[in-house]
Structure formats: structure tokens, C-alpha cells
Scaffold this motif. Structure first.
Motif, PDB file in Angstrom:
ATOM      1  N   MET A   1      21.875   3.931  28.274  1.00 46.85           N
ATOM      2  CA  MET A   1      22.620   3.512  29.565  1.00 46.85           C
ATOM      3  C   MET A   1      23.347   4.766  29.967  1.00 46.85           C
ATOM      4  SD  MET A   1      23.253   0.348  30.712  1.00 46.85           S
ATOM      5  CE  MET A   1      24.078   0.144  32.180  1.00 46.85           C
ATOM      6  N   ASP A   2      23.236   5.140  31.107  1.00 46.78           N
ATOM      7  CA  ASP A   2      23.817   6.381  31.790  1.00 46.78           C
ATOM      8  C   ASP A   2      24.985   6.017  32.317  1.00 46.78           C
ATOM      9  OD1 ASP A   2      24.118   8.898  32.469  1.00 46.78           O
ATOM     10  OD2 ASP A   2      23.020   8.595  34.349  1.00 46.78           O
ATOM     11  N   LEU A   3      26.268   5.925  31.350  1.00 50.70           N
ATOM     12  CA  LEU A   3      27.683   5.359  32.078  1.00 50.70           C
ATOM     13  C   LEU A   3      28.405   6.354  31.388  1.00 50.70           C
ATOM     14  CD1 LEU A   3      27.911   1.773  31.263  1.00 50.70           C
ATOM     15  CD2 LEU A   3      28.050   2.540  33.674  1.00 50.70           C
ATOM     16  N   ASP A   4      29.224   7.032  32.735  1.00 50.30           N
ATOM     17  CA  ASP A   4      30.133   7.937  32.222  1.00 50.30           C
ATOM     18  C   ASP A   4      30.960   7.472  31.329  1.00 50.30           C
ATOM     19  OD1 ASP A   4      31.119   6.434  34.472  1.00 50.30           O
ATOM     20  OD2 ASP A   4      32.616   7.696  34.759  1.00 50.30           O
ATOM     21  N   ARG A   5      32.011   8.084  30.473  1.00 51.55           N
ATOM     22  CA  ARG A   5      32.891   7.464  29.714  1.00 51.55           C
ATOM     23  C   ARG A   5      34.088   7.780  30.261  1.00 51.55           C
ATOM     24  NH1 ARG A   5      31.730   6.214  24.121  1.00 51.55           N
ATOM     25  NH2 ARG A   5      33.695   6.851  23.717  1.00 51.55           N
ATOM     26  N   THR A   6      35.155   6.679  30.064  1.00 43.63           N
ATOM     27  CA  THR A   6      36.515   6.941  30.508  1.00 43.63           C
ATOM     28  C   THR A   6      37.299   7.866  29.472  1.00 43.63           C
ATOM     29  OG1 THR A   6      37.003   4.926  29.591  1.00 43.63           O
ATOM     30  CG2 THR A   6      36.700   4.964  31.968  1.00 43.63           C
ATOM     31  N   VAL A   7      36.671   7.855  28.196  1.00 42.22           N
ATOM     32  CA  VAL A   7      37.657   8.548  26.958  1.00 42.22           C
ATOM     33  C   VAL A   7      37.312   9.805  27.100  1.00 42.22           C
ATOM     34  CG1 VAL A   7      38.448   8.559  24.791  1.00 42.22           C
ATOM     35  CG2 VAL A   7      37.994   6.538  25.867  1.00 42.22           C
ATOM     36  N   PRO A   8      38.072  10.778  27.179  1.00 40.37           N
ATOM     37  CA  PRO A   8      37.458  12.142  27.154  1.00 40.37           C
ATOM     38  C   PRO A   8      37.140  12.624  25.611  1.00 40.37           C
ATOM     39  CG  PRO A   8      39.960  12.245  27.344  1.00 40.37           C
ATOM     40  CD  PRO A   8      39.416  10.844  27.608  1.00 40.37           C
ATOM     41  N   VAL A   9      36.259  13.460  25.505  1.00 37.90           N
ATOM     42  CA  VAL A   9      35.923  13.893  24.274  1.00 37.90           C
ATOM     43  C   VAL A   9      37.034  14.587  23.611  1.00 37.90           C
ATOM     44  CG1 VAL A   9      34.225  15.441  22.712  1.00 37.90           C
ATOM     45  CG2 VAL A   9      33.349  14.233  24.744  1.00 37.90           C
ATOM     46  N   SER A  10      37.563  14.174  22.412  1.00 35.43           N
ATOM     47  CA  SER A  10      38.513  14.771  21.617  1.00 35.43           C
ATOM     48  C   SER A  10      38.552  14.799  20.395  1.00 35.43           C
ATOM     49  CB  SER A  10      39.822  13.787  21.879  1.00 35.43           C
ATOM     50  OG  SER A  10      40.132  12.960  21.137  1.00 35.43           O
TER      51      SER A  10
ATOM     52  N   ARG B   1      25.247 -13.608  37.423  1.00 35.44           N
ATOM     53  CA  ARG B   1      26.147 -13.554  36.287  1.00 35.44           C
ATOM     54  C   ARG B   1      24.921 -13.586  35.220  1.00 35.44           C
ATOM     55  NH1 ARG B   1      30.337 -18.269  38.655  1.00 35.44           N
ATOM     56  NH2 ARG B   1      31.248 -16.761  40.301  1.00 35.44           N
ATOM     57  N   VAL B   2      23.964 -14.365  35.205  1.00 31.30           N
ATOM     58  CA  VAL B   2      22.921 -14.155  34.094  1.00 31.30           C
ATOM     59  C   VAL B   2      22.433 -12.560  34.004  1.00 31.30           C
ATOM     60  CG1 VAL B   2      20.734 -15.089  33.184  1.00 31.30           C
ATOM     61  CG2 VAL B   2      22.665 -16.689  34.158  1.00 31.30           C
ATOM     62  N   GLN B   3      22.282 -12.177  35.156  1.00 34.06           N
ATOM     63  CA  GLN B   3      21.947 -10.915  35.386  1.00 34.06           C
ATOM     64  C   GLN B   3      23.022  -9.883  34.843  1.00 34.06           C
ATOM     65  OE1 GLN B   3      20.240 -10.286  39.465  1.00 34.06           O
ATOM     66  NE2 GLN B   3      18.219 -11.012  38.770  1.00 34.06           N
ATOM     67  N   LEU B   4      23.958 -10.323  35.130  1.00 32.70           N
ATOM     68  CA  LEU B   4      25.347  -9.344  34.467  1.00 32.70           C
ATOM     69  C   LEU B   4      25.381  -9.366  32.938  1.00 32.70           C
ATOM     70  CD1 LEU B   4      28.256  -8.178  34.206  1.00 32.70           C
ATOM     71  CD2 LEU B   4      29.107 -10.493  34.755  1.00 32.70           C
ATOM     72  N   LEU B   5      24.979 -10.469  32.520  1.00 34.94           N
ATOM     73  CA  LEU B   5      24.891 -10.759  31.023  1.00 34.94           C
ATOM     74  C   LEU B   5      23.532  -9.858  30.549  1.00 34.94           C
ATOM     75  CD1 LEU B   5      25.730 -11.967  28.489  1.00 34.94           C
ATOM     76  CD2 LEU B   5      24.299 -13.861  28.625  1.00 34.94           C
ATOM     77  N   GLU B   6      22.533 -10.105  31.346  1.00 37.47           N
ATOM     78  CA  GLU B   6      21.348  -9.269  30.948  1.00 37.47           C
ATOM     79  C   GLU B   6      21.522  -7.686  30.674  1.00 37.47           C
ATOM     80  OE1 GLU B   6      18.038  -9.753  33.503  1.00 37.47           O
ATOM     81  OE2 GLU B   6      16.814  -8.658  32.505  1.00 37.47           O
ATOM     82  N   ARG B   7      22.292  -7.368  31.901  1.00 40.17           N
ATOM     83  CA  ARG B   7      22.805  -5.853  32.066  1.00 40.17           C
ATOM     84  C   ARG B   7      23.659  -5.319  30.726  1.00 40.17           C
ATOM     85  NH1 ARG B   7      26.219  -3.788  37.009  1.00 40.17           N
ATOM     86  NH2 ARG B   7      26.153  -1.802  36.483  1.00 40.17           N
ATOM     87  N   LEU B   8      24.247  -6.309  30.649  1.00 39.41           N
ATOM     88  CA  LEU B   8      25.522  -5.972  29.453  1.00 39.41           C
ATOM     89  C   LEU B   8      25.024  -5.922  27.957  1.00 39.41           C
ATOM     90  CD1 LEU B   8      28.689  -5.715  28.779  1.00 39.41           C
ATOM     91  CD2 LEU B   8      28.475  -7.931  28.268  1.00 39.41           C
ATOM     92  N   VAL B   9      24.101  -7.106  27.737  1.00 38.15           N
ATOM     93  CA  VAL B   9      23.407  -7.140  26.348  1.00 38.15           C
ATOM     94  C   VAL B   9      22.243  -6.018  26.352  1.00 38.15           C
ATOM     95  CG1 VAL B   9      22.076  -8.630  24.809  1.00 38.15           C
ATOM     96  CG2 VAL B   9      24.090  -9.389  25.989  1.00 38.15           C
ATOM     97  N   GLY B  10      21.887  -5.710  27.296  1.00 44.37           N
ATOM     98  CA  GLY B  10      20.757  -4.667  27.393  1.00 44.37           C
ATOM     99  C   GLY B  10      21.315  -3.264  27.015  1.00 44.37           C
TER     100      GLY B  10
ATOM    101  N   GLU C   1      20.839  -1.035  23.855  1.00 39.03           N
ATOM    102  CA  GLU C   1      20.430   0.448  23.968  1.00 39.03           C
ATOM    103  C   GLU C   1      21.227   1.328  22.769  1.00 39.03           C
ATOM    104  OE1 GLU C   1      19.979   3.081  27.823  1.00 39.03           O
ATOM    105  OE2 GLU C   1      19.249   1.123  28.179  1.00 39.03           O
ATOM    106  N   THR C   2      22.381   0.864  22.484  1.00 39.99           N
ATOM    107  CA  THR C   2      23.188   1.905  21.857  1.00 39.99           C
ATOM    108  C   THR C   2      22.527   1.829  20.381  1.00 39.99           C
ATOM    109  OG1 THR C   2      24.661   0.024  20.673  1.00 39.99           O
ATOM    110  CG2 THR C   2      25.398   1.232  22.677  1.00 39.99           C
TER     111      THR C   2
END
Ligand SMILES: [Zn+2]
Length: 299
Positions: free
Chosen positions: A1-10, A249-258, A262-263
Motif C-alpha cells: 500500500m503506497d500511503l504516505d505516513r502522517t507520523v514522521p520517522v522518529s 462502501r463494500v469497495q471501501l472495505l475491500e480497499r481497507l482489508v486489502g 498487504e502489511t
């Protein structure tokens, strides 16, 4: 999942709150509260004649659940369905389809009664009635309970224990499971990970708000998952098929669980599996308190 993180690396890295099976970093419990028509009827039985309101609620067990079952099968993940026994009687094929797919079914009242409106005797009678009806479909008594509206009474935890439940999933005082004094496991939830606040709307009676954009909800839930994973928590998502069974919303769930899959290090399990793990591994829980357990360490 190519999502930028809100928490900076620390260098600050939280200690995991819990030691999950197979070295997983967090647990995920997908809950579907199939309230259906009881959403309206538990508010007012007179709403039975409001055909459009009732039909919006019936969309959940009629259309939402089969669609969700299809997605869960595709993703090959287990879920927990909390079903009021009135809905079990009204939609027996739906209940059997949930069970046939291998998902867990838990108790959720008979008509989705607000426990705060019931005396202790009435609460016990409702629970026993729901168990009797669920018993006609389940091979074994349900292990789990979710209170309608997430609200329990002072005597509910002991009542559940007396009726043989393994766990309750109704309180909110932690973000990992814990044991009640009587040995009942609690799997806590939170309102942020609920779909009612995002998607519920009915004109009259007036429920909910203007339905949210699925992309915004994805970000809300994904950010919380990402952080709960960092902290080793138990991510408990609660969805209602009459709301979350709608296509986008089912596609939202698909995206979230997917994205969660992936983690590769999230344990997606039923409430029964999570509670059994908690019961068998009480040392797995790391306390967070004012005696030095701050839940974090500097690496
Ligand atoms: Zn409910």
C-alpha cells in the motif's frame, strides 16, 4: 500500500500492547452488526408501518450481507456477525449462510433492546430468548456478545458469564482485550471505527448525518489501523450491513482489508479466536498505567 505516513520517522517506538500469535503486530476483528429492521423497531414498534424506513433497514440482511459474504470469501478473511435474534427469525437463510461460510455468529439482543431500559430480570429474559433462537441455528452456544448500542448495565458482565459466554465486545476503556474479574474476556471497541457515524441517514425519523465520502472514511480508518498496528493494539471495526453493504462502501472495505492484508503482520481473527488467545495467554497483555507502564520506549 503506497500511503504516505502522517507520523514522521522518529526514534520513539511504542512497545506493543499485546503479544499476538505468530509474531503478528496487531489483531483485527471485523464485526458486522446485522441490526436490519430492528434498527427502527427497537426505537419504536410503530415504525413497522413506515415502509421506506423499514426497507432501508432490511437492505442489510437482504442485500448487504450476501454482498459482504462474497467479499470476505474473496479476501479469505473471517468475521464476526452479531445478530439480534428477531433478525435470525426473520432472515433464517441469511443466518445459515453466514454460518456456512465459516464466520462466527454472536448474540446481539432479541429486538436490539437498549439494555439501559431493562430491569435485570428483563435483561436476563431477553438474553435467554436470544440464546434459545440462536441455538436453533448454531451448533454450539455463541461465544460472544455485543450489546445493542454498545451500552451495558452494571450486571451485564456477570449475566454473560453465568450464561457461558467467553467474551463481551461492548466496552471502550482500552484498545487491547482484557479480562474481567469474573474471567469474561472483553474485546473493546470505539466509536471512531463504526460506520453509523459516517454513513447513517434517514429523513424521518431523523437519523445520522450527511453521508461521508468513502475516501475520507478510508483515510480515517486506515490512519487508525496504521497507528494501532504501531502500538500493537486490537483494531475492532464495526459495520452495519444496511449501511456498509452499499456498493461503494463494500469497495471501501475491500480497499481497507486489502491494505491490512498487504502489511503481512496483522492477525485477522474472529472474536472467539481473539478471546481464546487472550484467555490462554494472560501474560501477553502489557499494562499501560501510572506505575511506569507508559506503553512506549525510545529505541
Ligand atoms: Zn446493533
Amino acid at each position: 500500500m503506497d500511503l504516505d505516513r502522517t507520523v514522521p520517522v522518529s526514534p520513539y517506538r511504542p512497545e506493543p500492547r499485546f503479544a499476538w500469535p505468530e509474531g503478528k503486530r496487531c489483531a483485527v476483528m471485523l464485526c458486522f452488526d446485522v441490526d436490519g429492521e430492528t434498527t427502527a423497531l427497537s426505537e419504536d414498534l410503530a415504525l413497522e408501518t413506515r415502509r421506506t424506513t423499514m426497507s432501508q433497514c432490511a437492505y442489510g440482511p437482504r442485500v448487504g450481507v450476501p454482498r459482504i459474504l462474497g467479499l470476505l470469501e474473496h479476501l479469505d478473511v473471517p468475521a464476526t456477525f452479531f445478530i439480534p435474534s428477531w433478525i435470525v427469525e426473520r432472515h433464517p437463510k441469511m443466518t445459515d449462510a453466514v454460518l456456512a461460510a465459516g464466520h462466527e455468529v454472536g448474540a446481539h439482543g432479541h429486538l436490539h433492546e437498549k439494555l439501559a431500559t431493562l430491569s435485570p430480570d428483563e435483561e436476563a429474559a431477553v438474553l435467554d430468548r436470544s440464546l434459545e433462537i440462536l441455538g436453533k441455528h448454531l451448533d454450539a452456544p455463541p461465544a460472544g456478545y455485543r450489546a445493542p448500542w454498545f451500552e451495558i448495565n452494571p450486571g451485564t458482565v456477570d449475566l454473560l458469564k453465568s450464561r457461558g459466554f467467553l467474551y463481551n465486545a461492548s466496552l471502550m476503556r482500552d484498545d487491547v482485550p482484557f479480562l474481567h474479574e469474573n474471567g469474561l474476556v472483553e474485546i473493546p471497541g470505539q466509536w471512531m471505527l463504526e460506520d453509523w457515524e459516517q454513513f447513517a441517514f434517514n429523513a424521518e425519523p431523523a437519523w445520522g448525518f450527511i453521508p461521508e465520502d468513502c475516501d475520507k472514511v478510508f483515510r480515517l480508518w486506515w490512519r487508525e489501523f496504521e497507528a494501532m498496528r504501531d502500538y500493537g493494539c486490537c483494531f475492532v471495526l464495526t459495520l452495519h450491513p444496511w449501511l456498509s453493504g452499499r456498493p461503494s462502501r463494500v469497495q471501501l472495505l475491500e480497499r481497507l482489508v486489502g491494505a491490512i492484508l498487504e502489511t503481512g503482520d496483522a492477525w485477522i481473527a474472529t472474536g472467539r479466536e481473539i478471546a481464546s488467545w487472550v484467555k490462554a495467554n494472560p501474560e501477553a497483555r502489557r499494562e499501560i498505567d501510572f506505575d511506569g507502564g507508559k506503553g512506549g520506549t525510545v529505541a
